[in-house]
Design a protein around this motif. Structure first.
Motif, PDB file in Angstrom:
ATOM      1  N   VAL A   1       0.826  -1.280   0.161  1.00  0.00           N
ATOM      2  CA  VAL A   1      -0.064  -0.113   0.016  1.00  0.00           C
ATOM      3  C   VAL A   1       0.574   1.675   0.711  1.00  0.00           C
ATOM      4  CG1 VAL A   1      -1.299   0.913   1.399  1.00  0.00           C
ATOM      5  CG2 VAL A   1      -2.035  -1.538   1.101  1.00  0.00           C
ATOM      6  N   GLU A   2       1.944   1.213   0.334  1.00  0.00           N
ATOM      7  CA  GLU A   2       2.761   2.335   1.035  1.00  0.00           C
ATOM      8  C   GLU A   2       3.489   2.734  -1.077  1.00  0.00           C
ATOM      9  OE1 GLU A   2       6.051   1.714   4.255  1.00  0.00           O
ATOM     10  OE2 GLU A   2       4.335   2.249   5.583  1.00  0.00           O
ATOM     11  N   GLU A   3       3.454   1.810  -0.952  1.00  0.00           N
ATOM     12  CA  GLU A   3       4.731   2.145  -2.158  1.00  0.00           C
ATOM     13  C   GLU A   3       4.218   2.271  -3.346  1.00  0.00           C
ATOM     14  OE1 GLU A   3       8.115  -0.878  -2.374  1.00  0.00           O
ATOM     15  OE2 GLU A   3       9.027   0.151  -0.692  1.00  0.00           O
ATOM     16  N   THR A   4       2.841   2.247  -3.879  1.00  0.00           N
ATOM     17  CA  THR A   4       1.842   1.789  -4.834  1.00  0.00           C
ATOM     18  C   THR A   4       0.910   2.620  -4.575  1.00  0.00           C
ATOM     19  OG1 THR A   4       0.339   0.480  -4.300  1.00  0.00           O
ATOM     20  CG2 THR A   4       2.604  -1.116  -4.851  1.00  0.00           C
ATOM     21  N   GLY A   5       0.394   3.305  -3.590  1.00  0.00           N
ATOM     22  CA  GLY A   5      -0.502   4.197  -2.670  1.00  0.00           C
ATOM     23  C   GLY A   5      -2.134   3.325  -3.900  1.00  0.00           C
ATOM     24  N   MET A   6      -1.849   2.447  -3.757  1.00  0.00           N
ATOM     25  CA  MET A   6      -3.600   1.872  -3.878  1.00  0.00           C
ATOM     26  C   MET A   6      -3.904   1.080  -3.467  1.00  0.00           C
ATOM     27  SD  MET A   6      -2.062  -0.594  -7.337  1.00  0.00           S
ATOM     28  CE  MET A   6      -3.499  -1.551  -7.995  1.00  0.00           C
ATOM     29  N   GLU A   7      -6.213   1.161  -3.210  1.00  0.00           N
ATOM     30  CA  GLU A   7      -6.881   1.459  -2.636  1.00  0.00           C
ATOM     31  C   GLU A   7      -7.208  -0.355  -2.741  1.00  0.00           C
ATOM     32  OE1 GLU A   7      -9.232   3.970  -2.201  1.00  0.00           O
ATOM     33  OE2 GLU A   7      -7.659   5.825  -1.469  1.00  0.00           O
ATOM     34  N   GLY A   8      -7.123  -0.799  -1.470  1.00  0.00           N
ATOM     35  CA  GLY A   8      -8.419  -2.286  -2.289  1.00  0.00           C
ATOM     36  C   GLY A   8      -7.800  -3.394  -2.265  1.00  0.00           C
ATOM     37  N   LEU A   9      -6.483  -3.200  -1.899  1.00  0.00           N
ATOM     38  CA  LEU A   9      -5.538  -4.441  -1.784  1.00  0.00           C
ATOM     39  C   LEU A   9      -5.681  -5.681  -0.913  1.00  0.00           C
ATOM     40  CD1 LEU A   9      -1.962  -2.732  -2.732  1.00  0.00           C
ATOM     41  CD2 LEU A   9      -3.391  -3.734  -4.497  1.00  0.00           C
ATOM     42  N   VAL A  10      -5.624  -6.994  -0.885  1.00  0.00           N
ATOM     43  CA  VAL A  10      -5.610  -7.914  -0.251  1.00  0.00           C
ATOM     44  C   VAL A  10      -4.558  -9.088  -0.021  1.00  0.00           C
ATOM     45  CG1 VAL A  10      -8.454  -7.533   0.232  1.00  0.00           C
ATOM     46  CG2 VAL A  10      -7.049  -8.774  -1.561  1.00  0.00           C
TER      47      VAL A  10
END
Length: 198
Positions: free
Chosen positions: A105-114
């Motif tokens: 999350v920190e390095e890609t800024g993407m939401e909804g990762l699981v």
């Protein structure tokens, strides 16, 4: 949550890593000598959870796959100048999968990762890899090893990528086959358990 708010048992962490190593080696038919240095540090009682422990310490990383398992999101690492999976130092007392997800999350800024559900079912990472890191004298770090505990993370279709440009040069979806040059054992393991296609 940080290490100061929860008690952290370094010996229990070492034992946990040893158990994971043993179970992972059995599940993927890997020779014990693949992790000789890490096993030696565990036997020595090293604080492998701390980034100030040398010759090596635990890191975590995330193979971010699309829904089909045919594409992987890679970041272009600033200090290593290479396309790699997102990852970084373990921060006690996180669980290992949570650490990998945080880095993703920190390095890609993407939401909804699981974290892929396979990990919950198996109780294992997809790969464990020890690799050499160049010295960084400006940080007081000698050449050392990262004992990287690796997890598969799934991204929602259409999720926006907002890479942290302080950490990475960029992020892009690439063909999964590119992992052959980055983490070939991880790719083989993913295919063995049906997480990656083809």
């Amino acid at each position: 949550m940080n290490a100061s708010s929860v008690s952290f048992d370094a010996a229990a962490f070492r034992e946990h890593i040893k158990t994971i190593l043993d179970r992972h080696a059995s599940a993927f038919d890997e020779p014990e000598e693949r992790h000789t240095l890490l096993r030696g540090q565990i036997a020595n009682g090293d604080d492998i959870h701390s980034r100030r422990t040398f010759p090596g310490h635990v890191t975590t990383s995330a193979f971010i796959l699309d829904a089909t398992g045919g594409k992987i999101l890679l970041i272009h690492h600033r200090s290593l100048d290479r396309w790699l999976q997102p990852g970084g130092h373990y921060e006690a007392p996180e669980d290992l999968a949570g650490s990998a997800l945080r880095e993703a999350v920190e390095e890609t800024g993407m939401e909804g990762l699981v974290i892929d559900s396979w990990h919950r079912t198996s109780g294992l990472p997809i790969d464990i890899d020890s690799h050499r890191i160049p010295a960084r004298p400006e940080r007081g770090e000698p050449e050392h090893w990262h004992h990287d505990i690796r997890y598969v993370v799934r991204a929602e279709e259409g999720s926006t990528i907002r890479p942290d440009l302080r950490e990475v040069h960029g992020a892009a979806w690439r063909d999964l086959q590119e992992l052959e040059a980055i983490a070939p054992q991880a790719l083989r393991n993913m295919r063995k358990v049906g997480l990656a296609h083809p």
